[in-house]
Design a protein around this motif. Structure first.
Motif, short mmCIF file in Angstrom:
data_model
loop_
_atom_site.label_atom_id
_atom_site.label_comp_id
_atom_site.label_asym_id
_atom_site.label_seq_id
_atom_site.Cartn_x
_atom_site.Cartn_y
_atom_site.Cartn_z
N LYS A 246 -0.35 -34.04 12.54
CA LYS A 246 0.97 -33.43 12.65
C LYS A 246 0.84 -31.91 12.52
N ILE A 247 1.61 -31.23 13.33
CA ILE A 247 1.72 -29.77 13.23
C ILE A 247 3.20 -29.43 13.19
N ASP A 248 3.62 -28.87 12.09
CA ASP A 248 5.03 -28.53 11.90
C ASP A 248 5.92 -29.73 12.20
N HIS A 249 5.53 -30.88 11.62
CA HIS A 249 6.29 -32.14 11.69
C HIS A 249 6.27 -32.79 13.07
N ARG A 250 5.42 -32.31 13.97
CA ARG A 250 5.31 -32.93 15.29
C ARG A 250 3.97 -33.65 15.41
N GLU A 251 3.99 -34.83 16.00
CA GLU A 251 2.76 -35.58 16.25
C GLU A 251 2.02 -34.97 17.43
N VAL A 252 0.75 -34.67 17.23
CA VAL A 252 -0.07 -34.13 18.32
C VAL A 252 -1.43 -34.82 18.32
N GLU A 253 -2.10 -34.73 19.45
CA GLU A 253 -3.47 -35.21 19.55
C GLU A 253 -4.38 -34.03 19.86
N ALA A 254 -5.58 -34.08 19.32
CA ALA A 254 -6.54 -33.01 19.56
C ALA A 254 -7.94 -33.60 19.66
N ASP A 255 -8.80 -32.90 20.35
CA ASP A 255 -10.19 -33.35 20.47
C ASP A 255 -10.88 -33.26 19.12
N SER A 256 -11.58 -34.30 18.76
CA SER A 256 -12.32 -34.31 17.50
C SER A 256 -13.32 -33.15 17.48
N GLY A 257 -13.39 -32.46 16.37
CA GLY A 257 -14.32 -31.34 16.23
C GLY A 257 -13.74 -30.00 16.65
N ILE B 183 -0.16 -30.33 9.11
CA ILE B 183 -0.27 -28.87 9.00
C ILE B 183 1.09 -28.19 9.12
N ILE B 184 1.32 -27.25 8.22
CA ILE B 184 2.46 -26.34 8.32
C ILE B 184 1.90 -24.98 8.71
#
Length: 204
Positions: A6-17, A73-74
Motif C-alpha cells: 500500500k502507498i498512501d492507502h492505495r493498493e499497488v503492485e511493484a517488481d520485487s527488489g 507506506i505513507i
C-alpha cells in the motif's frame, strides 16, 4: 515476481527488489532526495527522502529500502515532512561551501564577481563590463585603489592563490576606455533634483 503493498492507502503492485523511491516516483509521488541517483550505489546520507511504514511506525529512507510484500507506506504526513525538514537543516548546519560565492559576499558593492570572471574568460569583455558597472561606476579607478577584500575571501586560495579579481575588474574598465564605443549604463530620466558630492573619485 510482484509484491503487493500500500502507498498512501492505495493498493499497488511493484517488481520485487525495486527501490522504494523508484516505485513511489513511478506512482507520480514526488519524493525529495539529494544523495540518490538511479543506477548508482546508494549511500543513504541525506535522509531527506524518508517515508513512513505504518506497519512499524518507523521512518525509513526510501532511496535504500527495497519494496517488501505487505508494506504500508505513507509518503508524506506531518511527521514525514518534519523529519525531512530536520534532515535538511542538519545538512545546512554542516554546509562547508556557500550558495553564494564568498568573494561576492565580501565585496562592499556585492558585485557578481563569478559572472564577471566567466564572461572575461569567454572573451565577452563588453558583457563583463556591464556586470561590473551594474554595481561599480568607475571600474578603472577602483581597480587601482580597491583593497580587494574579495580576494581575501577567494576560495581559490585553498588550491594555490586567490584570483586577481581587482586586476580583472580594472582590465574590464580599461578595455572599455580604450575602445571606440564606450559602454554607458542605463540612466533614469532626470528628476529635477540636485545633490552635492563632497570629495573626489570613487569616495566622493
Amino acid at each position: 515476481m510482484k509484491v503487493r503493498m500500500k502507498i498512501d492507502h492505495r493498493e499497488v503492485e511493484a517488481d520485487s527488489g525495486s527501490v522504494l523511491i523508484d516505485v513511489l516516483r513511478g506512482e507520480g509521488i514526488r519524493v525529495p532526495s539529494m544523495c540518490y541517483l538511479e543506477g548508482m550505489e546508494h549511500n543513504t546520507s541525506c535522509m531527506v527522502c524518508v517515508v513512513k511504514d505504518r506497519r512499524t511506525g518507523k521512518l525509513i529512507p526510501s532511496c535504500s529500502h527495497r519494496v517488501e510484500d505487505g508494506m504500508d507506506i505513507i509518503s508524506g504526513d506531518g511527521e514525514v515532512h518534519e523529519a525531512r525538514k530536520m534532515s535538511l537543516e542538519l545538512l545546512l548546519s554542516e554546509h562547508v561551501g556557500d550558495c553564494e560565492a564568498p568573494c561576492q559576499v565580501t565585496c562592499p558593492a556585492h558585485m557578481d564577481i563569478p559572472l564577471m570572471n566567466r564572461l572575461l574568460a569567454a572573451g565577452k569583455f563588453r558583457e563583463a563590463l556591464q556586470v561590473v558597472k551594474k554595481d561599480i561606476a568607475l571600474p578603472s579607478v577602483l581597480g587601482r585603489i580597491c583593497p580587494a577584500p574579495c580576494e581575501g575571501a577567494c576560495r581559490r586560495k585553498s588550491i594555490d592563490q586567490a584570483v586577481s579579481i581587482c586586476l580583472l575588474k580594472r582590465f574590464a574598465g580599461d578595455h572599455d576606455l580604450a575602445g571606440d564605443r564606450k559602454y554607458l549604463p542605463f540612466r533614469e530620466s532626470p528628476k529635477n533634483k540636485r545633490v552635492a558630492v563632497i570629495g573626489a573619485g570613487p569616495a566622493g
